[in-house]
Design an enzyme around this catalytic site. Structure first.
Site, PDB file in Angstrom:
ATOM      1  N   ASP A  38     -22.172 -36.105-110.824  1.00 10.93           N
ATOM      2  CA  ASP A  38     -20.779 -36.418-110.201  1.00 10.93           C
ATOM      3  C   ASP A  38     -21.018 -38.298-109.679  1.00 10.93           C
ATOM      4  OD1 ASP A  38     -18.246 -36.926-108.649  1.00 10.93           O
ATOM      5  OD2 ASP A  38     -18.650 -35.040-107.248  1.00 10.93           O
ATOM      6  N   TRP A  92     -19.999 -32.608-100.890  1.00  8.17           N
ATOM      7  CA  TRP A  92     -19.365 -32.519-102.210  1.00  8.17           C
ATOM      8  C   TRP A  92     -20.748 -31.431-103.403  1.00  8.17           C
ATOM      9  CZ3 TRP A  92     -14.685 -33.834-102.233  1.00  8.17           C
ATOM     10  CH2 TRP A  92     -14.602 -34.604-101.937  1.00  8.17           C
ATOM     11  N   LYS A 112     -13.110 -45.673-106.063  1.00  5.81           N
ATOM     12  CA  LYS A 112     -13.812 -46.230-105.481  1.00  5.81           C
ATOM     13  C   LYS A 112     -14.208 -46.627-106.289  1.00  5.81           C
ATOM     14  CE  LYS A 112     -14.836 -41.669-103.586  1.00  5.81           C
ATOM     15  NZ  LYS A 112     -14.524 -41.498-103.044  1.00  5.81           N
TER      16      LYS A 112
HETATM   17  N1  PMP Z   1     -17.446 -35.558-105.564  1.00  7.85           N
HETATM   18  C1  PMP Z   1     -17.201 -37.262-104.508  1.00  7.85           C
HETATM   19  C2  PMP Z   1     -18.708 -37.698-104.453  1.00  7.85           C
HETATM   20  C3  PMP Z   1     -16.569 -37.643-104.391  1.00  7.85           C
HETATM   21  O1  PMP Z   1     -16.846 -38.538-103.152  1.00  7.85           O
HETATM   22  C4  PMP Z   1     -14.885 -37.659-104.138  1.00  7.85           C
HETATM   23  C5  PMP Z   1     -13.653 -37.784-102.764  1.00  7.85           C
HETATM   24  N2  PMP Z   1     -14.436 -38.165-102.022  1.00  7.85           N
HETATM   25  C6  PMP Z   1     -14.918 -36.219-104.723  1.00  7.85           C
HETATM   26  C7  PMP Z   1     -15.994 -35.433-105.653  1.00  7.85           C
HETATM   27  C8  PMP Z   1     -13.181 -35.598-104.396  1.00  7.85           C
HETATM   28  O2  PMP Z   1     -12.549 -36.271-105.678  1.00  7.85           O
HETATM   29  P1  PMP Z   1     -11.296 -35.952-105.766  1.00  7.85           P
HETATM   30  O3  PMP Z   1     -10.461 -36.085-104.517  1.00  7.85           O
HETATM   31  O4  PMP Z   1     -11.085 -37.257-107.291  1.00  7.85           O
HETATM   32  O5  PMP Z   1     -11.302 -34.812-106.309  1.00  7.85           O
END
Ligand code: PMP
Length: 359
Positions: free
Chosen positions: A171, A102, A195
């Protein structure tokens, strides 16, 4: 009706009492004769739902007055771009700590918008840790430093807050509300809702007002923190149902006793699962013990050929969503706030039984 234990990383399980409440209110929201999903976001009823959710989140995280709390769309992924657009010009440099999938995605998105330096990375050790501060190449001229406090795929988590001379951007998609945090140590916190906040379609952004109002020219208005704050996150039609549901989740957390209580519960759940993994020669987790995630627990089997049998047996035992991310393989148990102790116990029982019959 029978509900299973859902270990998926997100969208993930929602507290059952919240689902029941949403069900009970779905057709007729508190005597209005309408569903909350059918109402104008500008009407008095929804405006109160929205304001109550914000107030509850502010209490849970003790958000200081000088922070805006925004309820936006576009997921955490849109924030990968919104952060640089709001916080730096195209010639400025932003710092990132690379701890896995991520943070790598956040870095890639930012590179298209500004100069990016990786202040530290654990890629060399396959993202098995948070790089210790003495390895960081910190610079004082950065527009901000971005971290991913919990890597949902790798299962690596910061159990400390970095102190840096520039605004800290986090994030927190997969560990927000899992424990208390001192919001004043951050310039921006953002998180997708699917989550620990509720359901997908909502992204929460908590931003120090001092950092807003300086978005670069060309920033789409829905991505501009100051413009969204000025219009109470209703510059356009917000995701009303996910916002409402988030409010119910916040209320559930407050009734439980807040983040200190949930943090103790989360620590206990994770401890039980890691102990089961560590005490077996059949299962293993690759992450440095001090940096293991309390929310996402990846593990592998000694014999990867047994993966499919493990997953099929798990499904049959009512344990779903355990397949690891395709990037890392193996298994992953996501054990967010709403995962009850009984779910952990059921998983451990299943793991022991599978190990015994695999011998
Ligand atoms: N950052 C993290 C730490 C995540 O776990 C996720 C999704 N699993 C995201 C960003 C991306 O999120 P989204 O699908 O809501 O754009």
């Amino acid at each position: 009706m029978s509900r299973i234990y859902n270990f998926s990383p997100g969208p993930a399980l929602v507290p059952e009492v919240v689902l029941e409440r949403a069900r009970d209110e779905l057709l007729d929201y508190r005597g209005t004769g309408m569903s909350i999903a059918e109402m104008s976001h500008r009407g008095k009823v929804f405006m109160k739902v929205a304001a109550d959710a914000e107030a509850s989140l502010r209490r849970l995280l003790a958000v200081p007055e000088h922070y805006d709390v925004l309820f936006l769309q576009g997921g955490a992924t849109l924030q990968f771009a919104a952060v640089p657009m709001n916080l730096c010009g195209s010639n400025d440099t932003a710092g990132y700590i690379n701890t896995g999938s991520w943070s790598s995605k956040a870095i890639k998105e930012a590179r298209a918008l500004c100069n990016v330096v990786e202040v530290a990375s654990s890629e060399g050790s396959k993202f098995d840790r948070i790089p210790p501060v003495d390895e960081w190449q910190m610079r004082e001229d950065l527009a901000y430093l971005h971290i991913t406090p919990n890597e949902t795929i790798g299962g690596v988590e910061y159990h400390w807050t970095p102190h840096v001379p520039v605004p800290l951007v986090a994030d927190m998609s997969s560990n927000i509300l899992s424990r208390p945090v001192d919001v004043s140590e951050y310039g921006v916190i953002y998180a997708g809702a699917q989550k620990n906040i509720g359901i997908s379609g909502l992204t929460v952004v908590i931003v120090d007002k001092a950092l807003t109002g300086k978005a670069r020219p060309g920033t789409p208005s829905v991505m501009d923190y100051a413009l969204q704050a000025k219009s109470d996150s209703m510059l356009n039609t917000p995701g009303t149902f996910p916002w409402y549901l988030a409010g119910l989740v916040f209320e559930w957390l407050e009734q439980l006793g807040g983040l200190t209580v949930i943090a103790e519960r989360n620590a206990r759940k994770a401890e039980r699962l890691y102990t089961a993994i560590d005490s077996s020669n059949f299962y293993s987790n690759p992450v440095m013990v001090s940096d293991r995630s309390v929310m996402n627990v990846p593990f592998t089997l000694a014999d990867a050929e047994r993966d499919t049998a493990f997953l099929e047996g798990a499904e049959a035992a009512g344990l779903s969503g355990l397949k690891g991310h395709r990037l890392v393989g193996g298994m992953r148990a996501s054990i967010y706030n709403a995962m009850p102790d009984d779910g952990i116990a059921a998983l451990i029982d299943y793991m022991r039984e599978f190990e015994r019959t695999s011998a």
